[in-house]
Design a protein around this motif. Structure first.
Motif, PDB file in Angstrom:
ATOM      1  N   ARG A 106      23.982   5.774 -77.904  1.00 35.15           N
ATOM      2  CA  ARG A 106      23.407   4.436 -77.953  1.00 35.15           C
ATOM      3  C   ARG A 106      24.499   3.410 -77.665  1.00 35.15           C
ATOM      4  N   ARG A 107      24.124   2.332 -77.063  1.00 29.46           N
ATOM      5  CA  ARG A 107      25.066   1.245 -76.828  1.00 29.46           C
ATOM      6  C   ARG A 107      25.710   0.840 -78.159  1.00 29.46           C
ATOM      7  N   GLY A 108      26.989   0.653 -78.142  1.00 30.70           N
ATOM      8  CA  GLY A 108      27.662   0.244 -79.371  1.00 30.70           C
ATOM      9  C   GLY A 108      28.281   1.414 -80.137  1.00 30.70           C
ATOM     10  N   PHE A 109      27.930   2.624 -79.752  1.00 32.92           N
ATOM     11  CA  PHE A 109      28.553   3.778 -80.406  1.00 32.92           C
ATOM     12  C   PHE A 109      29.435   4.508 -79.387  1.00 32.92           C
ATOM     13  N   ALA A 110      30.625   4.789 -79.803  1.00 30.86           N
ATOM     14  CA  ALA A 110      31.636   5.302 -78.880  1.00 30.86           C
ATOM     15  C   ALA A 110      31.204   6.618 -78.238  1.00 30.86           C
ATOM     16  N   ASP A 111      31.440   6.723 -76.945  1.00 32.20           N
ATOM     17  CA  ASP A 111      31.187   7.953 -76.207  1.00 32.20           C
ATOM     18  C   ASP A 111      32.533   8.675 -76.090  1.00 32.20           C
ATOM     19  N   VAL A 112      32.821   9.478 -77.109  1.00 36.01           N
ATOM     20  CA  VAL A 112      34.141  10.098 -77.202  1.00 36.01           C
ATOM     21  C   VAL A 112      34.407  11.020 -76.010  1.00 36.01           C
ATOM     22  N   ALA A 113      33.408  11.808 -75.631  1.00 34.84           N
ATOM     23  CA  ALA A 113      33.596  12.736 -74.513  1.00 34.84           C
ATOM     24  C   ALA A 113      33.824  11.984 -73.202  1.00 34.84           C
ATOM     25  N   GLY A 114      33.029  10.933 -72.990  1.00 32.04           N
ATOM     26  CA  GLY A 114      33.181  10.138 -71.773  1.00 32.04           C
ATOM     27  C   GLY A 114      34.556   9.494 -71.698  1.00 32.04           C
ATOM     28  N   ALA A 115      35.005   8.955 -72.830  1.00 36.13           N
ATOM     29  CA  ALA A 115      36.317   8.315 -72.865  1.00 36.13           C
ATOM     30  C   ALA A 115      37.429   9.317 -72.562  1.00 36.13           C
ATOM     31  N   GLY A 116      37.258  10.541 -73.060  1.00 35.64           N
ATOM     32  CA  GLY A 116      38.256  11.586 -72.808  1.00 35.64           C
ATOM     33  C   GLY A 116      38.346  11.909 -71.325  1.00 35.64           C
ATOM     34  N   VAL A 117      37.190  11.992 -70.669  1.00 37.81           N
ATOM     35  CA  VAL A 117      37.176  12.279 -69.227  1.00 37.81           C
ATOM     36  C   VAL A 117      37.829  11.128 -68.461  1.00 37.81           C
ATOM     37  N   MET A 118      37.519   9.905 -68.886  1.00 31.75           N
ATOM     38  CA  MET A 118      38.097   8.712 -68.254  1.00 31.75           C
ATOM     39  C   MET A 118      39.626   8.773 -68.313  1.00 31.75           C
ATOM     40  N   GLU A 119      40.113   9.128 -69.492  1.00 29.96           N
ATOM     41  CA  GLU A 119      41.563   9.226 -69.685  1.00 29.96           C
ATOM     42  C   GLU A 119      42.165  10.272 -68.734  1.00 29.96           C
ATOM     43  N   ASP A 120      41.483  11.414 -68.638  1.00 28.48           N
ATOM     44  CA  ASP A 120      41.989  12.484 -67.778  1.00 28.48           C
ATOM     45  C   ASP A 120      41.937  12.087 -66.298  1.00 28.48           C
ATOM     46  N   ILE A 121      40.919  11.305 -65.917  1.00 35.08           N
ATOM     47  CA  ILE A 121      40.833  10.857 -64.518  1.00 35.08           C
ATOM     48  C   ILE A 121      42.013   9.929 -64.211  1.00 35.08           C
ATOM     49  N   ASN A 122      42.276   9.038 -65.144  1.00 31.78           N
ATOM     50  CA  ASN A 122      43.424   8.143 -64.945  1.00 31.78           C
ATOM     51  C   ASN A 122      44.719   8.931 -64.851  1.00 31.78           C
ATOM     52  N   ALA A 123      44.823   9.968 -65.684  1.00 34.78           N
ATOM     53  CA  ALA A 123      46.052  10.773 -65.687  1.00 34.78           C
ATOM     54  C   ALA A 123      46.244  11.478 -64.347  1.00 34.78           C
ATOM     55  N   LEU A 124      45.148  11.713 -63.622  1.00 35.38           N
ATOM     56  CA  LEU A 124      45.260  12.348 -62.305  1.00 35.38           C
ATOM     57  C   LEU A 124      45.678  11.345 -61.238  1.00 35.38           C
ATOM     58  N   GLY A 125      45.736  10.076 -61.606  1.00 38.20           N
ATOM     59  CA  GLY A 125      46.143   9.053 -60.650  1.00 38.20           C
ATOM     60  C   GLY A 125      44.987   8.499 -59.838  1.00 38.20           C
ATOM     61  N   ILE A 126      43.760   8.775 -60.259  1.00 36.72           N
ATOM     62  CA  ILE A 126      42.594   8.204 -59.564  1.00 36.72           C
ATOM     63  C   ILE A 126      42.228   6.910 -60.296  1.00 36.72           C
ATOM     64  N   CYS A 127      42.415   5.779 -59.617  1.00 33.37           N
ATOM     65  CA  CYS A 127      42.324   4.496 -60.315  1.00 33.37           C
ATOM     66  C   CYS A 127      41.041   3.723 -60.034  1.00 33.37           C
ATOM     67  N   THR A 128      40.125   4.301 -59.237  1.00 31.85           N
ATOM     68  CA  THR A 128      38.948   3.520 -58.839  1.00 31.85           C
ATOM     69  C   THR A 128      37.782   3.656 -59.813  1.00 31.85           C
ATOM     70  N   VAL A 129      37.936   4.481 -60.825  1.00 30.41           N
ATOM     71  CA  VAL A 129      36.838   4.703 -61.759  1.00 30.41           C
ATOM     72  C   VAL A 129      36.828   3.621 -62.828  1.00 30.41           C
ATOM     73  N   GLN A 130      35.664   3.022 -63.040  1.00 29.95           N
ATOM     74  CA  GLN A 130      35.568   1.942 -64.034  1.00 29.95           C
ATOM     75  C   GLN A 130      35.137   2.458 -65.409  1.00 29.95           C
ATOM     76  N   ALA A 131      34.277   3.458 -65.411  1.00 36.59           N
ATOM     77  CA  ALA A 131      33.815   3.983 -66.700  1.00 36.59           C
ATOM     78  C   ALA A 131      33.185   5.363 -66.491  1.00 36.59           C
ATOM     79  N   VAL A 132      33.169   6.127 -67.548  1.00 38.65           N
ATOM     80  CA  VAL A 132      32.497   7.432 -67.511  1.00 38.65           C
ATOM     81  C   VAL A 132      31.536   7.488 -68.687  1.00 38.65           C
ATOM     82  N   GLN A 133      30.328   7.852 -68.368  1.00 36.05           N
ATOM     83  CA  GLN A 133      29.321   7.981 -69.417  1.00 36.05           C
ATOM     84  C   GLN A 133      28.961   9.471 -69.495  1.00 36.05           C
ATOM     85  N   SER A 134      28.938  10.018 -70.700  1.00 34.05           N
ATOM     86  CA  SER A 134      28.598  11.434 -70.795  1.00 34.05           C
ATOM     87  C   SER A 134      27.236  11.602 -71.459  1.00 34.05           C
TER      88      SER A 134
END
Lengths: 263, 960
Positions: free
Chosen positions: B11-39
């Motif tokens: 639900r909006r307002g509740f953290a998407d822990v899995a999505g945030a983790g994927v986002m972090e890993d995408i950034n770590a790969l050096g891919i900077c065009t992703v704005q958000a990940v929803q799981s």
């Protein structure tokens, strides 16, 4: 003095039943560990006991969400028996996975004293903010003086070990209700009694909630594991201490004493 | 039958822990065009219910009413300006899906039946992404193509369930008339991994019996004769060129590791090298057993599943020892390449070490925690050469009644398979290392790796212990490598057995009789049950929903007879199966390396060096890993892996108290140092034994009750020099065990840990010997920990410091190896351990820490910041050899058999008396400030640092 009888629920993946049995026995209870299938077959057996404990573990592997499948089983097979148990003035304790199951079965916080149907549930327990399982020790302050398991004013030190321990409310007014009506049994604090961020509050729980009690004060659910600190040598740095302690015993002793006095 | 598809979002307002983790890993790969990940979670259910019930199901079971919301059907991309990419990850058909099993059971609790349930994960990635980025994200972050399929976009459908039944097709493999080349080809094409002499032995046997083998017979022989099951290499005879001298062994293992145990003949050893785990005495009523296994190749391919089934598998060793032990502790030791290696430096086809590490840790965490077994001890070792061959050692300690330590199968006993169902999982586990698993198999099944289901194993354990205590079975063993073929083949070795393979409960239809027989599906045990006990034991399993099925019986004919629906598909002589494997003779070579010590550099300040060593991956804190393991479940923990004032210090060994009303304890520890092996594997092995025993002593456990385990992980042992280094280490195992009077009780080897890249370059792992130790503690209340306790207490070093910087971490941070590898004095080392134990037992020692990686300076730093107190020390009083002159050698040398101890001033006399005539010397005291100061012999500070700074350096590198 009459014998105090405690029943510990077993189910696939429950794994803290033996140490919980030992803690209750130390506190003076006679304990039986019973598989949920047997309870479902003969719910009348609850009549023989005054304390019901749902211990920690990973019932059904935390599949779907921690405690959800066990809660579903309780809702569909044991709701009446548990309702009767609580209405008879008896006491219920849910530790860690047991707490998760009690919340998801609508037993806690039990605003109206009934088992809340799932879609109307207003409080839940979800993933830690850290996104991972954590084993660490935390200080707890009591948040209410009407829960029979608690010695009010006493700060205790216990371990947590969970990946889904964050207590969250549907909205602000639910949280206010928890506070105002004395449902918050324990809060995570630091050594000096102050609330704080990680790691003082290890999972990001709203209002640092570590445990909840129901309307009667006879049902307690908490994420920390009192059964893991019933001997001095379980303290994480007992080799440094010049005093003996075993904070977790309090919860079990209070429960047994309450039953002895009131039932 | 309708297919219902549910999607569950936060639900909006509740953290998407899995999505945030994927986002972090995408950034770590050096891919900077992703704005958000929803799981989102996806649940696909085939069932006959209507929309009302589907809604109920979603609201009451699948969705958290507070934090989540659901959608029935397939949701499209969210509205908005950003480009959205939809990616779904589905398990390949046939891969265990524990969540689906739980949902099926829960729907039954709601009073409905379903045909099939599958689960998947969905990701909505917002932002511009090229197809190649989508591919990278899918492969490197979201999915593992060994076990999962990726579906992008809206149209594709996930793989359907597999339901086609199997029709018997009995195959005989003509081999009697084949020439050598053809024999080798048969072995290769069937993935048997049998070499020519073995194929000859089989050919000869079938010529004698006058028929051709069936496929299942060849498979059975291949499993039973595999390196994994019979340790052909370590049991071979060896002709070794040892620095030009000839050294011969008739049976390497028998004459080294086993020999020490046999000669020591400890009365407290109950069962050694016989059963699935080594068994020793604990107290009058209980025995403990210990086993460490490796799960290297599976973990390289699927770190999560490989490690999870590694820990799940090793738990079944104690469960399958004697009449079954209860697992009470796990240990885990991992070897990886450094986690900061740039992506572009990875050989092709290799996962990044950080991904491997995260996956392995999660796998052990999820399986170990779910089983309710505390993970109490471990280590992580980093070396570039583990890049393609990570090592995953999983250990388990069990406890059982003294009268349940032995098993006996008799003719007439029924063969019962208990636990999980059988699927196509892990067929030909051995092929992992061959690269064959990238073959484009016709089938859509994953043969390679398998996700275990810890809850299936936990249920099995709960009921097996009840059946054991009721005395309802005669023997038990686990289904590990080789599956039923190994388990039943071994149990029936002395009697004979007949099996009706179609009786084995299957996960899905379509398995051939051979697949059933050799499947390595997890969570299964085999027991031998007397027919008169069948009803009672069946009741125990049924009461807790545990699958238990009679599939055959043990006979008296010493034959292994296999049938499928009444047709005999195989019949083997037990004698040929177990004793027919040819013995090997191997050549080995060991020539001492010509190494030199680097030129010494005189330094006036070593603080920087200390900070660098503390922050090197091998020494750095492993807290990030340790806290993900439940190390306290079962309520027995006494010395935890993290100790000290802030529960952050690195404990030397773990102590648990397995019987609640007894103060007796068990200590477990490990010793390993592959760097020393680069100089001399003999001293590497000796150092491993010395270190494991030092760790045992440091917590106050008995050095005279130590039992050891060996785990050899080596490269390609067909190469003489690689095998030579193994022989050298095995020799040290004999010498070390004898010196310490500490028998080996079990062990395991994993060879061929080498990798050939697409450029033809070969990477061999360093010779790696893990020594694990277990001992008893008479009274856990006397245990001590490594953190300093009080200002004013005195600090001593026990043991002699020699000029031994070879293979040290000091040299490692300076990119040097050196030549002077630490040795062990077999006469003095055990005496030091015994007397120091006596001092601890008398209550004379407040804290004790092993002096190992990083030497004295690191040991003092760890003791200080763990205790939250300062230390002031100097090198004057340090007992040293005559040639040990340099400050670096005194500060950072890793000489064995050394301990730092903290003594209260008024206990000094008693301590000195206890240690009389052994090398020990005062080096300093505990202070009330927050500094570590170490001065040279003349009083000039070599190290002067704030504890905070040291602790930060130590905690930072692996705090992911």
């Amino acid at each position: 003095m009459a014998q105090v009888n405690a029943i510990i629920l077993r189910a696939a993946g429950i794994n803290c039943d033996l140490e919980t049995q030992y803690a209750l026995e130390l506190a003076g209870a006679a304990v039986k560990r019973v598989h949920i299938n047997q309870m479902v077959d003969r719910p009348a057996m609850f009549g023989e006991y005054q304390i019901l404990v749902i211990p920690g573990g990973f019932s059904y592997g935390d599949d779907v969400a921690a405690g959800r499948i066990l809660a579903n089983q309780i809702i569909h097979h044991l709701a009446g028996a548990i309702r009767k148990f609580i209405d008879a003035g008896k006491v219920v304790l849910g530790i860690c996975n047991g707490f998760q199951a009690l919340v998801k079965a609508g037993v806690l916080p039990g605003f109206d004293g009934g088992l809340e149907p799932v879609p109307q549930q207003q409080v839940t327990i979800t993933y830690n903010d850290s996104g991972k399982f954590e084993d660490r020790w935390v200080y707890l302050d009591s948040g209410t003086d009407r829960c029979i398991f608690i010695t009010p004013g006493r700060r205790i030190y216990l371990p947590i070990a969970h990946g889904e321990g964050k207590v969250v409310c549907k909205n602000e007014s639910v949280l206010e209700k928890l506070k105002n009506e004395g449902h918050i049994a324990f809060r995570y604090v630091d050594k000096n009694g102050n609330c704080g961020g990680f790691p003082v509050n290890p999972n990001g729980s709203q209002d640092s909630i570590a445990g909840l009690t129901d309307k009667t004060g006879r049902v307690l659910g908490l994420m920390p594991h009192p059964e893991r600190f019933i001997r001095h040598t379980q303290h994480p740095h007992w080799t440094r201490l010049n005093y003996e302690c075993s904070d977790g015993r309090m919860i079990f002793e209070n429960a047994v004493k309450y039953v002895q006095k009131n039932l | 039958m309708k297919t219902w598809r549910f999607e569950v979002f936060n639900r909006r307002g509740f953290a998407d822990v899995a999505g945030a983790g994927v986002m972090e890993d995408i950034n770590a790969l050096g891919i900077c065009t992703v704005q958000a990940v929803q799981s989102a979670k996806v649940i696909i259910i085939q069932a006959d219910f209507d929309r009302d019930f589907a809604n109920r199901l979603a609201a009451e079971l699948l969705t958290d009413p507070v934090t989540e919301e659901y959608y029935i059907g397939r949701s499209g991309a969210p509205a908005g300006l950003a480009k959205a990419t939809l990616i779904e990850v589905h398990l390949k058909s046939g891969v265990t899906d524990p969540v689906a099993e739980s949902i099926t059971a829960a729907i039954a609790d709601m009073g409905r039946k379903v045909e099939n349930v599958r689960t998947a994960r969905k990701y909505v990635i917002l932002g511009e992404l090229s197809n190649s980025h989508i591919d990278i994200i899918s492969k490197k972050i979201l999915a593992n193509d060994c076990i999962e399929d990726v579906i992008t976009g809206l149209d594709a459908e996930p793989p359907g369930p597999h339901v086609k039944p199997y029709q018997l097709n009995l195959r005989y493999i003509p081999i009697r008339e084949l020439n050598d080349e053809q024999l080798v080809e048969i072995s290769r094409s069937m993935d048997l991994f049998l070499n020519l002499p073995e194929m000859h032995a089989i050919q000869q046997h079938y010529r004698t019996v006058g028929r051709e083998p069936s496929d299942i017979e060849l498979e059975t022989l291949a499993q039973t004769w595999s390196e994994h099951c019979v340790h052909k290499t370590l049991k071979s005879s060896v002709d070794m060129d040892f620095d030009g001298r000839s050294v011969k062994f008739d049976n390497l293992l028998k004459q080294t590791v086993f020999a020490a145990t046999k000669e020591l003949a400890k009365p407290w050893c109950i069962s050694v090298f016989e059963d699935n785990a080594g068994v020793i005495e604990f107290d009058d009523k209980h025995a403990i057993c210990f086993k460490v296994e490796t799960h290297n190749h599976p973990s390289a391919l699927d770190p999560y599943g490989g490690a999870a089934t590694g820990i799940g598998g090793v738990m079944r060793d104690p469960m399958g020892t004697g009449l079954g032990a209860k697992p009470i502790a796990n240990t885990d030791v991992f070897c990886f390449a450094e986690p900061d290696i740039p992506m572009q430096d990875l050989p092709k086809g290799v996962l990044h070490p950080k991904r491997i590490m995260k996956g392995v840790v999660s796998g052990v965490r999820d399986y170990g925690n779910r089983m309710g077994i505390p993970t109490v001890n471990g280590a992580i070792y980093f070396d570039r050469r583990y890049i393609a061959n990570p090592l995953v050692f999983c250990g388990n300690l069990g406890i059982m009644p003294r009268d349940k330590c032995f098993k006996k199968v008799s003719p007439g006993d029924l063969i019962m398979v208990v636990g999980g169902r059988t699927g196509r999982d892990g067929i030909h586990g051995a092929t992992f290392s061959s690269g064959a698993m990238t073959h484009e198999h016709e089938t859509i099944f994953s043969h390679a790796v398998q996700i275990g289901n810890a809850i299936t194993e936990k249920k099995m354990l709960d009921t097996i212990l009840q059946a054991r205590d009721a005395g309802l079975y005669q023997a038990i063993t686990d289904c590990g490598a080789g599956g039923l073929s190994s388990a039943i083949g071994e149990m029936g070795a002395e009697t004979g057995a007949e099996v009706d393979l179609e009786k084995t409960p299957l996960k899905y239809a379509g398995l051939s009789y051979t697949e059933i027989w050799i499947s390595e599906a997890q969570e299964r045990m085999v027991i031998a049950v007397k027919p008169e006990n069948l009803a009672a034991i069946t009741k125990i399993f049924a009461a807790e929903d545990v699958q238990a099925t009679v599939v055959g019986r043990f006979t008296g004919d010493k034959k292994l007879t296999l049938r499928y629906k009444g047709t005999q598909v195989g019949c083997l002589d037990m004698d040929f199966l177990h004793d027919g494997v040819p013995r090997y003779s191997r050549r080995a070579k060991w020539h001492r390396l010509k190494l030199t010590e680097p030129q010494p550099v005189e330094k006036s300040d070593c603080t920087e060096d200390l900070i660098k060593i503390l922050g090197s991956y091998n020494v750095a804190s492993k807290e990030w890993v340790i806290r993900q393991y439940d190390h306290e479940v079962q309520g027995g923990s006494v010395v935890k892996p993290l100790v000290g004032a802030a529960n952050e210090g690195p404990s030397d060994a773990a102590v648990i108290q397995p019987i609640y009303d007894s103060n007796r304890g068990v200590a477990i520890s490990a010793g390993m140092n592959p760097l020393y092996g680069d100089i001399d594997p003999y001293w590497m092995a000796m150092a491993g034994i010395d270190e494991a025993i030092r760790n045992i002593v440091c917590v106050g456990a008995r050095p005279d009750r130590v039992a050891l385990l060996d785990n050899f992980c080596w490269g390609d042992c067909k190469k003489e020099h690689i095998f030579g280094s193994l022989v050298r280490a095995a020799q040290a195992c004999y010498d070390g065990a004898k010196a310490y009077s500490a028998p080996f009780i079990s062990g395991k080897d994993s060879l061929n840990n080498n990798f050939i890249g697409d450029d033809g370059n070969e990477i061999e792992i360093p010779a790696t010997l893990l020594i694990s130790a277990v001992s008893v503690v008479d009274d856990v209340r006397k245990c001590i920990t490594m953190d300093v306790k009080a200002a004013g207490n005195l600090l001593f070093i026990v043991g002699l410091t020699r000029n031994e910087l070879g293979g040290s971490h000091y040299y490692k941070i300076h990119n040097q190896l050196g030549a002077n590898v630490p040795q062990v004095d077999p006469a003095v080392a055990p005496q030091i351990a015994a007397r120091l134990y006596a001092a601890i037992d008398k209550g004379l020692v407040r804290s004790c820490h092993d002096c190992s990686e990083g030497g004295l300076a690191v040991a003092l730093a760890e003791m200080a910041f763990a205790g939250g107190l300062g230390i002031e020390a100097d090198l004057r009083g340090m007992p040293r050899s005559a040639d040990c002159l340099r400050n670096e050698a005194l500060l950072f040398g890793e000489s064995n058999s050394r301990y730092i101890v903290e003594i209260e001033p008024d206990k000094f006399n008693d301590f000195a008396k206890t240690m009389l005539n052994l090398p020990f010397g005062r080096i300093g005291r505990v202070t009330g400030d927050s500094k570590l100061i170490i001065k040279d012999a003349l009083g000039k500070p070599l190290i002067d640092a704030q504890l905070d700074e040291l602790k930060k350096a130590w905690q930072k590198p692996l705090a992911f």
